[in-house]
Design a protein around this motif. Structure first.
Motif, mmCIF file in Angstrom:
data_model
loop_
_atom_site.group_PDB
_atom_site.id
_atom_site.type_symbol
_atom_site.label_atom_id
_atom_site.label_comp_id
_atom_site.label_asym_id
_atom_site.label_seq_id
_atom_site.Cartn_x
_atom_site.Cartn_y
_atom_site.Cartn_z
ATOM 1 N N GLU A 1 1.091 14.587 2.463
ATOM 2 C CA GLU A 1 1.499 13.213 2.132
ATOM 3 C C GLU A 1 0.297 12.397 1.663
ATOM 4 O O GLU A 1 0.408 11.602 0.717
ATOM 5 C CB GLU A 1 2.176 12.580 3.346
ATOM 6 C CG GLU A 1 3.493 13.265 3.714
ATOM 7 C CD GLU A 1 4.203 12.585 4.861
ATOM 8 O OE1 GLU A 1 3.799 11.457 5.229
ATOM 9 O OE2 GLU A 1 5.163 13.166 5.390
ATOM 10 N N ASP A 2 -0.855 12.576 2.308
ATOM 11 C CA ASP A 2 -2.072 11.880 1.865
ATOM 12 C C ASP A 2 -2.457 12.307 0.450
ATOM 13 O O ASP A 2 -2.863 11.483 -0.384
ATOM 14 C CB ASP A 2 -3.227 12.175 2.820
ATOM 15 C CG ASP A 2 -3.072 11.481 4.162
ATOM 16 O OD1 ASP A 2 -2.240 10.559 4.257
ATOM 17 O OD2 ASP A 2 -3.772 11.870 5.114
ATOM 18 N N VAL A 3 -2.356 13.603 0.178
ATOM 19 C CA VAL A 3 -2.704 14.132 -1.140
ATOM 20 C C VAL A 3 -1.802 13.535 -2.214
ATOM 21 O O VAL A 3 -2.265 13.154 -3.296
ATOM 22 C CB VAL A 3 -2.615 15.677 -1.136
ATOM 23 C CG1 VAL A 3 -2.617 16.235 -2.558
ATOM 24 C CG2 VAL A 3 -3.770 16.275 -0.344
ATOM 25 N N GLN A 4 -0.500 13.435 -1.937
ATOM 26 C CA GLN A 4 0.421 12.875 -2.934
ATOM 27 C C GLN A 4 0.137 11.399 -3.183
ATOM 28 O O GLN A 4 0.205 10.923 -4.323
ATOM 29 C CB GLN A 4 1.867 13.060 -2.461
ATOM 30 C CG GLN A 4 2.320 14.511 -2.470
ATOM 31 C CD GLN A 4 3.740 14.649 -1.971
ATOM 32 O OE1 GLN A 4 4.709 14.427 -2.696
ATOM 33 N NE2 GLN A 4 3.877 15.014 -0.700
ATOM 34 N N ASP A 5 -0.186 10.681 -2.127
ATOM 35 C CA ASP A 5 -0.518 9.270 -2.289
ATOM 36 C C ASP A 5 -1.750 9.112 -3.173
ATOM 37 O O ASP A 5 -1.785 8.271 -4.075
ATOM 38 C CB ASP A 5 -0.762 8.634 -0.923
ATOM 39 C CG ASP A 5 -1.142 7.164 -1.030
ATOM 40 O OD1 ASP A 5 -0.293 6.365 -1.468
ATOM 41 O OD2 ASP A 5 -2.296 6.819 -0.697
ATOM 42 N N GLU A 6 -2.760 9.950 -2.944
ATOM 43 C CA GLU A 6 -3.993 9.855 -3.732
ATOM 44 C C GLU A 6 -3.764 10.320 -5.167
ATOM 45 O O GLU A 6 -4.400 9.808 -6.088
ATOM 46 C CB GLU A 6 -5.096 10.681 -3.076
ATOM 47 C CG GLU A 6 -6.488 10.393 -3.604
ATOM 48 C CD GLU A 6 -6.915 8.948 -3.385
ATOM 49 O OE1 GLU A 6 -7.694 8.442 -4.222
ATOM 50 O OE2 GLU A 6 -6.482 8.322 -2.389
ATOM 51 N N THR A 7 -2.854 11.272 -5.356
ATOM 52 C CA THR A 7 -2.552 11.754 -6.707
ATOM 53 C C THR A 7 -2.065 10.616 -7.593
ATOM 54 O O THR A 7 -2.468 10.491 -8.759
ATOM 55 C CB THR A 7 -1.474 12.857 -6.665
ATOM 56 O OG1 THR A 7 -1.933 13.942 -5.865
ATOM 57 C CG2 THR A 7 -1.164 13.377 -8.063
ATOM 58 N N HIS A 8 -1.189 9.801 -7.050
ATOM 59 C CA HIS A 8 -0.641 8.678 -7.820
ATOM 60 C C HIS A 8 -1.756 7.731 -8.257
ATOM 61 O O HIS A 8 -1.821 7.320 -9.426
ATOM 62 C CB HIS A 8 0.393 7.943 -6.979
ATOM 63 C CG HIS A 8 1.034 6.796 -7.684
ATOM 64 N ND1 HIS A 8 1.870 6.961 -8.763
ATOM 65 C CD2 HIS A 8 0.955 5.460 -7.480
ATOM 66 C CE1 HIS A 8 2.279 5.783 -9.198
ATOM 67 N NE2 HIS A 8 1.736 4.853 -8.431
ATOM 68 N N HIS A 9 -2.645 7.401 -7.340
ATOM 69 C CA HIS A 9 -3.756 6.494 -7.670
ATOM 70 C C HIS A 9 -4.697 7.139 -8.679
ATOM 71 O O HIS A 9 -5.170 6.480 -9.622
ATOM 72 C CB HIS A 9 -4.528 6.132 -6.400
ATOM 73 C CG HIS A 9 -3.773 5.236 -5.469
ATOM 74 N ND1 HIS A 9 -3.685 3.879 -5.655
ATOM 75 C CD2 HIS A 9 -3.050 5.512 -4.344
ATOM 76 C CE1 HIS A 9 -2.955 3.346 -4.684
ATOM 77 N NE2 HIS A 9 -2.550 4.312 -3.882
ATOM 78 N N ALA A 10 -4.977 8.431 -8.505
ATOM 79 C CA ALA A 10 -5.938 9.118 -9.370
ATOM 80 C C ALA A 10 -5.409 9.255 -10.794
ATOM 81 O O ALA A 10 -6.135 9.000 -11.764
ATOM 82 C CB ALA A 10 -6.260 10.494 -8.788
ATOM 83 N N LEU A 11 -4.148 9.658 -10.950
ATOM 84 C CA LEU A 11 -3.592 9.808 -12.293
ATOM 85 C C LEU A 11 -3.483 8.457 -12.996
ATOM 86 O O LEU A 11 -3.729 8.351 -14.205
ATOM 87 C CB LEU A 11 -2.228 10.492 -12.236
ATOM 88 C CG LEU A 11 -2.236 11.997 -11.948
ATOM 89 C CD1 LEU A 11 -0.813 12.540 -11.921
ATOM 90 C CD2 LEU A 11 -3.053 12.751 -12.990
ATOM 91 N N ALA A 12 -3.102 7.433 -12.253
ATOM 92 C CA ALA A 12 -3.015 6.102 -12.850
ATOM 93 C C ALA A 12 -4.378 5.635 -13.345
ATOM 94 O O ALA A 12 -4.489 4.929 -14.360
ATOM 95 C CB ALA A 12 -2.456 5.106 -11.835
ATOM 96 N N ALA A 13 -5.444 6.057 -12.639
ATOM 97 C CA ALA A 13 -6.796 5.655 -13.042
ATOM 98 C C ALA A 13 -7.315 6.479 -14.211
ATOM 99 O O ALA A 13 -8.103 5.977 -15.019
ATOM 100 C CB ALA A 13 -7.745 5.790 -11.854
ATOM 101 N N GLU A 14 -6.868 7.725 -14.335
ATOM 102 C CA GLU A 14 -7.446 8.641 -15.316
ATOM 103 C C GLU A 14 -6.650 8.772 -16.607
ATOM 104 O O GLU A 14 -7.214 9.081 -17.659
ATOM 105 C CB GLU A 14 -7.608 10.040 -14.688
ATOM 106 C CG GLU A 14 -8.595 10.111 -13.547
ATOM 107 C CD GLU A 14 -10.016 9.804 -13.974
ATOM 108 O OE1 GLU A 14 -10.351 10.036 -15.159
ATOM 109 O OE2 GLU A 14 -10.792 9.309 -13.130
ATOM 110 N N LEU A 15 -5.338 8.545 -16.565
ATOM 111 C CA LEU A 15 -4.510 8.797 -17.739
ATOM 112 C C LEU A 15 -4.053 7.485 -18.389
ATOM 113 O O LEU A 15 -4.001 6.444 -17.722
ATOM 114 C CB LEU A 15 -3.292 9.647 -17.352
ATOM 115 C CG LEU A 15 -3.617 11.061 -16.862
ATOM 116 C CD1 LEU A 15 -2.332 11.832 -16.571
ATOM 117 C CD2 LEU A 15 -4.471 11.824 -17.864
ATOM 118 N N PRO A 16 -3.704 7.524 -19.666
ATOM 119 C CA PRO A 16 -3.307 6.294 -20.375
ATOM 120 C C PRO A 16 -2.031 5.692 -19.808
ATOM 121 O O PRO A 16 -1.165 6.407 -19.279
ATOM 122 C CB PRO A 16 -3.109 6.771 -21.819
ATOM 123 C CG PRO A 16 -2.870 8.240 -21.711
ATOM 124 C CD PRO A 16 -3.689 8.705 -20.560
#
Length: 531
Positions: free
Chosen positions: A140-155
């Motif tokens: 669950e922690d990994v999925q939460d961080e995935t959302h933040h990371a992709l939003a920061a890295e992708l257009p």
């Protein structure tokens, strides 16, 4: 009294004897290799100039079948490829007889990277016991961080396609996901820690690649002066500095002796698990910093390559995208999982286990785009006589033909007979739902998962040496692909119609018997329109 001249003379003599010892060591190494080749009279396939060792492995397997053969590639020594019939027997020997750590230390230049060097039981125990026991919360922690990371890295634009380096972006994302678990918030999102994690990973791999570009005779004299070696030293010092306040916080709060209390700590549970398993005399920032970098390398390097290969396969074979999206949305609906205010959902562990097509796609991607053409390399530490009568002499480097196993119709789970109840094509075709189809056959529902190892599926090894961190690594890849599929469109550059095709896909890199997804592979990405 010591004079400057005497000190200089002493240093010069030490340098001379050190140089002499190094030359003798290198010479003895070549003599040992010559003696090995004379004692093991097996066919040799490939050459140091061979740009594609895959062909050498396949040729050797086709011509030798269940007999050993040598493969030569890059600047590496000849490696003895043993038949799979010996896999279980060879890997049942203890580390002091057939060593995995020795081969890792040698091939990864552990003298400079510390990879494969010092034994670190606290790391293995934390992975095998604490991480596995808490995997549900970790996912669950990994999925939460995935959302933040992709939003920061992708257009964020849903109107315009943007070209992006797939591997570079995945590396950034995986560094953040791993950091969320290993060091926790807020450090996991701090640019310095993300950069340090990535640089250590890139430099550790780079030392190996750069060193192997040199002839083996001069390699020992060159490696200490490689820029990546100097960078590694700097990164290790900085990691220790960053760990010092976290270690002090853990010790002061008594988190090291109370795992249940520390499990929800914002600083990262894994830190407390490692510290709790350390003897008191090594609870130091130096030890913890080195542990974190080794853990980071193990997690980021292979996971980034695996995830990038899967994303490239999605773009190359886009017919899989919509069925995967439909499976995700169906499980969301049936489980009653709702989006939060920012449109983000978190799959509990049981719900993620229902994504059989996604699991299958990752497994097929690993089969089709392996990180190595061989697997389970070992160094023979003392003469070993096998049940077949074959004696493996001390100093021999051995391996097994992973790629040949994963692409042969003679492999039981890839055979026409085993696949007869399914629409699966032969192993010479990429079929993303191959293993989901096999799991649809009554009696096979729990088989053929991506984390399942067997003599037919060697991506994570098999037996006592199977990768203990594979459950966490697969969870990271799944979390990344779920968020990517739900929120983004991807395609190969110039693939306006979204048809994919292997001809449009950038080539993979190769180094010795290793294969890695192209470091410069570029994709086009855009945000999916809401709804």
């Amino acid at each position: 009294m010591c004079t400057i001249e005497s000190l200089q003379s002493l240093r010069a003599s030490h340098f001379f004897y050190g140089l002499f010892g190094l030359v003798v060591g290198v010479g003895l190494g070549f003599v040992r290799q010559y003696l090995l080749r004379t004692r093991l009279d097996f066919p040799v396939f490939g050459s140091p100039r061979d740009p594609n060792p895959r062909d050498a492995v396949l040729e050797g397997q086709a011509k030798c079948g269940d007999s050993p053969y040598f493969v030569t590639s890059s600047q590496q020594h000849r490696t003895l490829v043993l038949p799979m019939s010996l896999y279980t027997e060879v890997n049942s020997h203890p580390e002091k007889v057939v060593s995995f750590r020795k081969i890792v230390k040698d091939t990864m230049y552990g003298r400079y990277t510390d990879i494969g060097g010092t034994e670190r039981p606290e790391l293995l125990d934390a992975i095998r016991q604490d991480l596995m026991r808490n995997l549900g919360r970790v996912i669950e922690d990994v999925q939460d961080e995935t959302h933040h990371a992709l939003a920061a890295e992708l257009p964020d634009s849903a109107e315009q396609w943007t070209q992006t380096n797939a591997f570079a972006k995945v590396l950034q994302v995986v560094a953040r996901l791993s950091g969320r678990v290993f060091v926790g918030l807020p450090l996991a999102r701090e640019p310095e820690w993300i950069a340090a994690s990535i640089r250590y990973t890139v430099n550790a791999a780079g030392i190996r690649h750069q060193a192997n570009e040199w002839n083996a005779l001069v390699r020992p004299f060159v490696v200490p002066f490689l820029p990546a070696v100097r960078a590694i030293r700097t990164q290790r010092r900085r990691a220790r500095e960053l760990m010092r306040p976290l270690l002090e916080e853990l010790l002061l709060s008594d988190a090291a002796d109370n795992r249940e209390k520390s499990a929800g700590a914002s600083r990262g549970s894994f830190l407390s698990w490692i510290v709790a398993r350390m003897p008191w005399d090594i609870k130091t920032a130096q030890r913890l910093g080195d542990d974190q970098l080794l853990l980071t390398f193990a997690a980021i390097h292979t996971t980034s390559i695996t995830a990038t290969a899967a994303i490239m396969d999605l773009a190359t074979y886009p017919q899989h995208i919509e069925p995967l999206r439909q499976e995700i949305e169906q499980v969301l609906a049936e489980e009653g999982i709702e989006e939060n205010a920012d449109g983000h959902v978190v799959f509990p562990k049981p719900a993620m286990a229902r994504l059989k097509k996604l699991d299958s796609f990752i497994k097929e991607s690993q089969r089709w785009s392996p990180m190595g053409y061989t697997i389970s390399s070992r160094m023979i530490m003392q003469d070993v006589t096998l049940s077949t009568g074959l004696t493996l002499p001390k100093g021999a480097m051995i391996t097994f033909p992973q790629y040949a196993v994963h692409t042969s119709p003679d492999t039981p789970t890839l055979s026409p007979a085993y696949n007869a109840p399914t629409p699966n094509p032969g192993p010479d075709v990429f079929a993303g739902f191959r293993f989901a189809n096999l799991r649809s056959v009554p009696g096979r529902e729990t088989r053929h998962q991506v984390v399942t190892t067997s003599l037919d599926s060697l991506t994570f090894g098999h037996g006592p040496h199977a990768c203990p961190g594979r459950f966490f690594a697969v969870a990271e890849v799944k979390a990344l692909l779920i968020d990517l599929l739900r929120n983004y469109d991807i395609r190969l550059v110039g693939d306006v119609e979204g048809e994919g095709g292997e001809g449009r896909r950038p080539g993979d890199g190769r180094h010795g018997l290793s294969r890695r997804v192209g470091m410069h592979c570029v994709l086009e990405v855009r945000r999916r329109a809401r709804g």
